[in-house]
Design an enzyme around this catalytic site. Sequence first.
Site, PDB file in Angstrom:
ATOM      1  N   ARG A 119       0.849  -1.182   0.000  1.00 45.44           N
ATOM      2  CA  ARG A 119       0.000   0.000   0.000  1.00 45.44           C
ATOM      3  C   ARG A 119       0.885   1.231   0.000  1.00 45.44           C
ATOM      4  O   ARG A 119       1.944   1.227   0.645  1.00 45.44           O
ATOM      5  CB  ARG A 119      -0.894   0.035   1.241  1.00 45.44           C
ATOM      6  N   GLU A 178      -2.263   8.120  -4.496  1.00 45.64           N
ATOM      7  CA  GLU A 178      -2.741   7.562  -5.764  1.00 45.64           C
ATOM      8  C   GLU A 178      -4.122   8.124  -6.056  1.00 45.64           C
ATOM      9  O   GLU A 178      -4.912   8.289  -5.120  1.00 45.64           O
ATOM     10  CB  GLU A 178      -2.859   6.026  -5.645  1.00 45.64           C
ATOM     11  N   HIS A 201       0.282   0.433 -10.017  1.00 42.80           N
ATOM     12  CA  HIS A 201      -0.586  -0.414  -9.183  1.00 42.80           C
ATOM     13  C   HIS A 201      -1.205  -1.553 -10.007  1.00 42.80           C
ATOM     14  O   HIS A 201      -2.428  -1.688 -10.091  1.00 42.80           O
ATOM     15  CB  HIS A 201      -1.677   0.423  -8.502  1.00 42.80           C
TER      16      HIS A 201
END
Length: 320
Positions: free
Chosen positions: A247, A276, A294
């Site tokens: 993360r 993000e 990602h």
Amino acid sequence: MSQVNILANDGLHEDGILLLNEAGYQVVTDRINQEDLVNELPAYDVILVRSATKVRKDLIDACPNLKIIGRGGVGLDNIDVEYARSKGIEVYNTPAASSKSVAELVFGHLFSLSRSLHLANREMPQQGESQFKALKKRYSKGRELRGKTLGIIGFGRIGREVAKIGIGMGMEVIAVDPFIDKSTIQLDFAGFPDFHFTVDIETVTLERMLKKADYISLHIPKLDKPVISEREIDMMKDDVILVNASRGGMINEDLLLKSLEEGKIGGIGLDVFEGEPVPKLALLNHPNISVSPHIGASTSEAQANIGRELAEKIIQYFGN
Ligand code: NAD
């Protein structure tokens, strides 16, 4: 059984759609904008999402007939899970479906950084024809992973898949997980169905791992604060290579940039970022950072696993 209507608002792999269609369920994959869902979703029994669509309290309140919220993937931050469950709605995710895909991406970054492939791929198209020898010299300081120590922070599903590849690669694997003392890893070998190799890995303290690892990969849930900050970076070996595919924000990003400039850290692979979908440009442009947007879970195999797993859970709920 009355018609079951399913909205797969962020898409669903065709394997999942096929299973649901065979069971006689209707699956709509046309995306409905977030603001229109409040009017459109009441017509559905099930909503399937990835990370894009949010299923918050107001949307749940607008859909008294909703029976299942399915999340293709792990994180449930885009769903008000407790509230949904309090209303009798089932919330499913597919935590194991993409573990192998994320683990392979980690090694993509590790190989890239160890041989400067991310840089060579940027520069060869522009300079490869005229500056071949200069580029060859620039990228001739590669290193092998074999024989090195791989530190894994977070020894859950993905951490264990990373360990399997690391062991197969000839790396020494050491793992850190305050909630796991020991884990048994089973390695299978394609083409040799009767041959399995199991190994017990005992976790160690973060400090012990940091001092020993040549490569470190993070596989923890989203925590309130970074696991890697100044103290931890100080403890690492010089020129260590890190990867974060867990993360964003689990490694302090400003500190990462500083440590790269100072040469303490040799390279970083990042699949996840703070803020993000707008990562810091300084990270994206840095020559010692290998980046991806990602995409850890984004393989056709993982998406097929996710599609099948969600379909099976839905069919089990409604009966066939
Ligand atoms: P998991 O729950 O199976 O494993 C996480 C492990 O971290 C657990 O064993 C837990 O005990 C351990 N842990 C918790 N706090 C810790 C700490 N402070 N230090 C060390 N270990 C700690 O989860 P998983 O399926 O392996 O996923 C790991 C992470 O990867 C999650 O954050 C998930 O969101 C992320 N993920 C990313 C992608 C991607 O596309 N990059 C895809 C899937 C999952």
